[in-house]
Scaffold this motif. Structure first.
Motif, PDB file in Angstrom:
ATOM      1  N   ILE A 760       0.866  -1.177   0.000  1.00  0.00           N
ATOM      2  CA  ILE A 760       0.000   0.000   0.000  1.00  0.00           C
ATOM      3  C   ILE A 760       0.904   1.228   0.000  1.00  0.00           C
ATOM      4  O   ILE A 760       1.825   1.318   0.816  1.00  0.00           O
ATOM      5  CB  ILE A 760      -0.925   0.028   1.235  1.00  0.00           C
ATOM      6  N   LEU A 761       0.660   2.167  -0.905  1.00  0.00           N
ATOM      7  CA  LEU A 761       1.468   3.382  -0.992  1.00  0.00           C
ATOM      8  C   LEU A 761       0.686   4.566  -0.443  1.00  0.00           C
ATOM      9  O   LEU A 761      -0.543   4.622  -0.535  1.00  0.00           O
ATOM     10  CB  LEU A 761       1.881   3.642  -2.439  1.00  0.00           C
ATOM     11  N   VAL A 762       1.420   5.557   0.122  1.00  0.00           N
ATOM     12  CA  VAL A 762       0.810   6.689   0.820  1.00  0.00           C
ATOM     13  C   VAL A 762       1.324   7.984   0.204  1.00  0.00           C
ATOM     14  O   VAL A 762       2.538   8.121  -0.030  1.00  0.00           O
ATOM     15  CB  VAL A 762       1.142   6.662   2.324  1.00  0.00           C
ATOM     16  N   ASN A 763       0.431   8.932  -0.070  1.00  0.00           N
ATOM     17  CA  ASN A 763       0.868  10.230  -0.576  1.00  0.00           C
ATOM     18  C   ASN A 763       0.890  11.263   0.539  1.00  0.00           C
ATOM     19  O   ASN A 763       0.689  10.934   1.717  1.00  0.00           O
ATOM     20  CB  ASN A 763      -0.004  10.672  -1.753  1.00  0.00           C
ATOM     21  N   THR A 764       1.120  12.526   0.194  1.00  0.00           N
ATOM     22  CA  THR A 764       1.279  13.561   1.212  1.00  0.00           C
ATOM     23  C   THR A 764      -0.004  13.853   1.968  1.00  0.00           C
ATOM     24  O   THR A 764       0.031  14.363   3.089  1.00  0.00           O
ATOM     25  CB  THR A 764       1.777  14.856   0.556  1.00  0.00           C
ATOM     26  N   THR A 765      -1.166  13.530   1.390  1.00  0.00           N
ATOM     27  CA  THR A 765      -2.435  13.753   2.081  1.00  0.00           C
ATOM     28  C   THR A 765      -2.889  12.526   2.866  1.00  0.00           C
ATOM     29  O   THR A 765      -4.038  12.455   3.285  1.00  0.00           O
ATOM     30  CB  THR A 765      -3.520  14.141   1.063  1.00  0.00           C
ATOM     31  N   LEU A 766      -1.975  11.555   3.026  1.00  0.00           N
ATOM     32  CA  LEU A 766      -2.253  10.298   3.742  1.00  0.00           C
ATOM     33  C   LEU A 766      -3.297   9.452   3.035  1.00  0.00           C
ATOM     34  O   LEU A 766      -3.943   8.591   3.654  1.00  0.00           O
ATOM     35  CB  LEU A 766      -2.690  10.569   5.193  1.00  0.00           C
ATOM     36  N   GLU A 767      -3.481   9.689   1.732  1.00  0.00           N
ATOM     37  CA  GLU A 767      -4.377   8.847   0.953  1.00  0.00           C
ATOM     38  C   GLU A 767      -3.641   7.556   0.587  1.00  0.00           C
ATOM     39  O   GLU A 767      -2.501   7.594   0.119  1.00  0.00           O
ATOM     40  CB  GLU A 767      -4.815   9.571  -0.311  1.00  0.00           C
ATOM     41  N   CYS A 768      -4.273   6.420   0.821  1.00  0.00           N
ATOM     42  CA  CYS A 768      -3.648   5.116   0.603  1.00  0.00           C
ATOM     43  C   CYS A 768      -4.139   4.522  -0.727  1.00  0.00           C
ATOM     44  O   CYS A 768      -5.328   4.595  -1.053  1.00  0.00           O
ATOM     45  CB  CYS A 768      -3.977   4.154   1.743  1.00  0.00           C
ATOM     46  N   LYS A 769      -3.198   3.896  -1.457  1.00  0.00           N
ATOM     47  CA  LYS A 769      -3.537   3.309  -2.750  1.00  0.00           C
ATOM     48  C   LYS A 769      -2.930   1.918  -2.855  1.00  0.00           C
ATOM     49  O   LYS A 769      -1.780   1.703  -2.482  1.00  0.00           O
ATOM     50  CB  LYS A 769      -3.035   4.193  -3.897  1.00  0.00           C
TER      51      LYS A 769
END
Length: 992
Positions: A760-769
């Motif tokens: 699972i990858l995380v961006n700067t807004t803590l959105e998980c993909k």
């Protein structure tokens, strides 16, 4: 008291064993070896006071004339022991910032000392101290920092020798050398061997590139990049590079070298091609035999020259065979045609010997003779399709004059004919010229050129016709044969009437009124040879009662009817054309399709079903030109090559940050297909919680996969780096995104098979993909369909029991994995099942064990985990249900306040109050190390908390006051103390 006597006599047994462990291992550089020294080491001993008490002592034994030394201490009857043994100064290689200390030792069982066992210990400590110079016998305890507490796996009894081997890592060394020290705090221990070494990646040759021996990196440099050089007679477009891991292993070679032209790879070296063999380019190919009609007289050839009489055309590849000249064509035939005057057909057969070529063409030359004078036909005649560069063995010649002699010559040519001099004038051609000649006297046969109606009545038709001109010298006249029949398509038999005539006109009577007749006329030469015939013409007698004067009226009516018919046909044509324009619009015409047609497919298509995987990539992924991609920094090394952070600037789009996966040079076609296979999968998904594929680079030398860039990386590592920094509400919000992505995949009939926080990858807004689709496979049409793997590794800790046992994967097994992901998130990246082996995990699950709730985990979230881990897969919730439940929790934050029960003795997984042998912890540092909080050892020491009794008295405020500020670390230490108190009470009961 028995001091160490009960053990010393056993040391000779150790000596006789000669070697407990091999002291030489590959890729290890030893800088201290106590056994190999073979003499007194001169190590410094120091006691906590100057009283006449024995501390560390050296013991000497002799075997076969060799001396063996060990160090021992055994003051179990004395309190407050603090005995130190320091090595001599150990020189450090500049690049070796990480060394390994391997210790072989014996520890005496405290129970064998009777009453002294109350103060006896069964562990000792390892310390280190860095220095730029040897300080001699100067010893200051405060200069040493602790490395580890050394505890035995096996305890030695009086007559049973148990030798232990432990290896510890000393990190972040930066000065010229260092000392090691061993602290005894009341144990009966003998150090048999100390070996200090660092790991290196041994000098090697990989992919024809040589790399020097390299010291393995430390914790701050897990991968050390090393540049290499191509071996002799090899080269590379890019500088060869490779990475050295902390374990001394070479991984991910980049920039493969290839043998130069004329050389081939033989056992990681480039060797000259043998005579008769060649290699034209720098590549990984082997030398190939010279092709047909060529030779390479010497070794190391990059090309083969043509043998005598053989040639290569300018467009022939230099690696191909050489060709000879074609032989002459065969069987030239000239055939006259009946329907066209002055026209004949030349045909021939291909040459028997093409010279080994397929580009055979033909040219035709013509000469005409009148009497004894011959000259080139020139532009007087025409050729169809032409008279040069013909690929077909047939040509039509027209505009011939009757009663002349013609000579035709056909020449066969190939791509090498010009090189052999075949372009020279005809008179200079060699006897081997590929030509074929035929001569004929051309007489144009008579031919009917037109048939016309002269007059008609109800019972007769008068016809005349024209014939092609005939030579004046012809003595006998042309004759004609007229055939006619009544046009009646309903009769089973057709009757022809034949007339033989010597004039070009005729009147035919006794015909039926108003009836159509079909006529055909054929001419015959004066010698009786058949000539050309006319096409079949239709003429109709007048109806009964009409005379030829009525023709004008009839003609006018016919013209008017034809005009009306034309108008009707035009209207019908326009209507039909309009309908066809709609029918031609297909589902792929996005400019005219309805919104319903533009909806994406709802079912995932497995790229492996395509016979050509490249078609799947082109269908599901966008091709990107490499000039639109800018690489900025290496952020990882994957299975197929390096991973970069970079920028994508496509025309008409703004600049975006991307992750770029590259395929290292020298790949096989299967590696390329496997590399691009994940892109074929990702390209089918479009959801905000699925990693987005930007596109691929497949049409250029270096293949790449370009995805959106997730700044915070993998979820498990991100949570470990921010342990305790997020509230339960924030963590559940992250889980909502993962669940939404998995719901989308399950609706696409898609099983992930490797769902874990690391994927699972995380961006700067803590959105998980959701990412990493390497293990994923498609479901069958049946909603309960499964995918059966053919073998391979399964991530046991994340996989449902039915998938482990039967290799059956469904969306329900993904739900089980999602439950493990929930646990990982709520435990801030803790490893599921801790240090249990895969076998222990499978056994525990089959015995109904489930992971306990992490610290501060809301009860509702833990209940969702347990639902995901139901043994019966049909009873597990679906991802749609999970998304709905999480949304309900997020809408009611108070539902997250009820905390699930937490048992630190189970959740921390390591014994809260005991070492590996069940005995109480001997020191605060040993306890902190067991709960993975050893970074706070100095905080406890500075605060004066140096015994476990003091630890048991601490409260949360005391833990904060000594400098533990992170909420997650504060809770871990506090819960562990809670477990300490609980287990201490239990042990007290057992003691009574």
């Amino acid at each position: 008291m028995d001091s160490f006597g009960g053990v010393r006599h056993l040391l000779l047994s150790y000596v006789l064993m000669n070697a407990v462990l091999s002291t030489t291992q590959t890729k290890e550089e030893v800088i201290l070896d106590m056994k190999a020294a073979g003499g007194e080491l001169g190590w410094l001993t120091w006691r906590m006071d100057q009283a006449d008490k024995s501390g560390w002592e050296v013991v000497q034994r002799t075997l076969n004339g060799s001396q063996f030394y060990t160090y021992s201490v055994c003051n179990v009857g004395e309190r407050e022991q603090d005995n130190w043994l320091r090595t001599t100064f150990i020189q450090r290689r500049p690049a070796a910032s990480r060394v390994f200390v391997e210790i072989q030792f014996i520890v005496r069982d405290c129970n064998s000392f009777g009453g002294a066992s109350l103060t006896c210990k069964e562990t000792f400590n390892l310390y280190t101290c860095e220095s730029d110079a040897d300080v001699g016998t100067t010893f200051r305890k405060g200069q040493f920092r602790k490395v580890a507490t050394i505890a035995p796996d096996e305890i030695t009894n009086r007559n049973d020798l148990r030798i232990n081997t432990e290896t510890r890592v000393v990190e972040s060394l930066s000065r010229k050398g260092f000392y090691l020290a061993f602290q005894d705090i009341g144990a009966c221990v003998a150090i048999l061997s100390v070996r200090v070494y660092y790991k290196t990646c041994a000098a090697t040759v990989k992919s024809l590139a040589s790399f020097p021996e390299t010291v393995a990196g430390g914790e701050n440099q897990a991968l050390r990049e090393v540049s290499g050089a191509c071996v002799d007679n090899a080269g590379s477009e890019d500088l060869p590079r490779i990475y050295c891991t902390v374990d001394g292993e070479w991984v991910v070679p980049v920039g493969q070298c290839q043998c130069n032209p004329g050389y081939e790879e033989v056992e990681e070296a480039c060797q000259e091609c043998r005579p008769g063999f060649f290699k034209a380019t720098a590549s990984g190919d082997k030398c190939a035999p010279c092709p047909a009609n060529t030779h390479a007289p010497s070794s190391g050839a990059s090309s083969c020259t043509c043998a005598s009489g053989f040639f290569r055309a300018p467009n022939d590849p230099p690696t191909g065979p050489c060709s000879g000249l074609p032989s002459a064509p065969k069987d030239l035939v000239a055939t006259t045609t009946q329907h066209s005057a002055g026209r004949l057909v030349l045909s021939w057969s291909p040459p028997e010997d093409t010279g080994g070529r397929t580009d055979i063409t033909y040219s035709v030359e013509c000469q005409r003779c009148e009497g004894t004078v011959c000259q080139a036909c020139g532009e007087k005649i025409r050729y169809e399709p032409g008279n040069a560069g013909l690929s077909d063995t047939r040509v039509t010649v027209s505009d011939l004059d009757s009663h002349l002699n013609y000579t035709f010559t056909v020449e066969a040519r190939s791509g090498v004919s010009a090189l052999a001099g075949q372009a020279t004038p005809r008179s200079n051609r060699p006897p081997s010229a590929a030509t074929l000649t035929t001569s004929l006297h051309y007489t144009d046969p008579p031919k009917i050129t037109s048939v016309r109606l002269v007059e008609r009545t109800p019972n007769s038709l008068s016809l005349s016709w024209d014939v092609s001109p005939q030579p004046r010298a012809q003595s006998r006249p042309v004759r004609y044969q007229l055939n006619y029949r009544k046009k009646d398509e309903n009769v089973a038999m057709t009757t022809y009437v034949v007339h033989v005539l010597e004039k070009n006109f005729v009147q035919i009577g006794d015909l039926s009124p108003g009836t159509a007749y079909l006529f055909k006329v054929q001419a015959f030469g004066g010698d009786g040879s058949p000539g050309g015939s006319s096409v079949e013409e239709q003429f109709e007698t007048l109806p009964e009662g009409l005379t030829p004067n009525n023709n004008a009226v009839i003609f006018g009516a016919a013209v008017g009817g034809a005009a009306m018919l034309f108008i009707v046909i035009a209207v019908l044509f326009l209507c039909r054309r309009k309908r066809n324009s709609h029918a031609r619009q297909g589902p792929e015409d996005t400019y005219f399709s309805s919104s319903e047609q533009l909806k994406p497919l709802k079912t995932y298509v497995d790229p492996h079903t395509y016979e050509d995987p490249n078609i799947a990539v082109l269908k599901f992924a966008t091709e990107i030109h490499p000039s639109h991609i800018t690489k900025q920094k290496v952020i990882g090394a994957g299975e197929f090559g390096e991973v970069y952070r970079g920028i994508l600037k496509a025309p008409g789009r703004k600049e975006v940050a991307v992750a770029i996966k590259t395929l290292k040079p020298g790949y096989t076609e299967k590696q390329r297909q496997d590399f691009l296979g994940e892109a074929s999968i990702m390209g089918q998904f479009a959801h905000q919680n699925i990693i987005r594929l930007e596109g691929v680079v497949t049409k250029f030398k270096h293949a790449m996969i370009v995805t959106e860039y997730m700044e915070n990386g993998a979820l498990d590592r991100y949570l470990r780096d921010h342990d305790g920094e997020f509230s339960s509400f924030q963590l559940v919000g992250m889980l909502r995104g993962i669940a939404a992505g998995m719901k989308y995949l399950s609706e696409m009939s898609y099983v992930h098979r490797d769902l874990a926080a690391r994927n699972i990858l995380v961006n700067t807004t803590l959105e998980c993909k959701v990412s990493d689709f390497g293990l994923s496979r498609v479901l069958e049409d049946d909603p309960e369909g499964t995918y059966t793997t053919s073998g391979g590794k399964i991530p046991i800790r994340w996989t449902a029991p039915e998938a482990i046992a039967y290799r059956k994967f469904t969306s329900a097994s993904d739900v089980w994995s999602f439950g493990i992901v929930i646990w990982e998130v709520m435990a801030f990246g803790e490893r599921p099942y801790w240090d249990m082996s895969n076998h222990e995990v499978m056994k525990a699950i089959n015995e109904a064990f489930r992971l306990p709730a992490p610290m501060d985990c809301p009860s509702a979230v833990y209940q969702l985990m347990l639902q995901c881990w139901l043994q019966d897969r049909s009873k597990r919730p679906r991802f749609g249900d999970i998304v709905s439940l999480i949304d309900k929790l997020l809408r009611s934050p108070d539902s997250l306040k009820a905390i699930a029960d937490f048992d630190p003795r189970v959740s921390i997984r390591l014994p809260s109050t005991s070492g590996s042998d069940g005995s109480p912890f001997r020191s605060v540092s040993e306890w902190l190390e067991s709960i993975k909080m050893s970074q706070y050892s100095e905080n406890f020491t500075c605060a004066g908390v140096v015994t476990m009794d003091q630890v048991l008295q601490m409260k949360n405020e005391d833990i904060k006051n000594i400098g533990v500020r992170l909420p997650g670390h504060l809770k871990r230490i506090a819960y562990s103390i809670l477990g300490l108190k609980d287990q201490t009470s239990t042990l007290s009961v057992f003691a009574v």
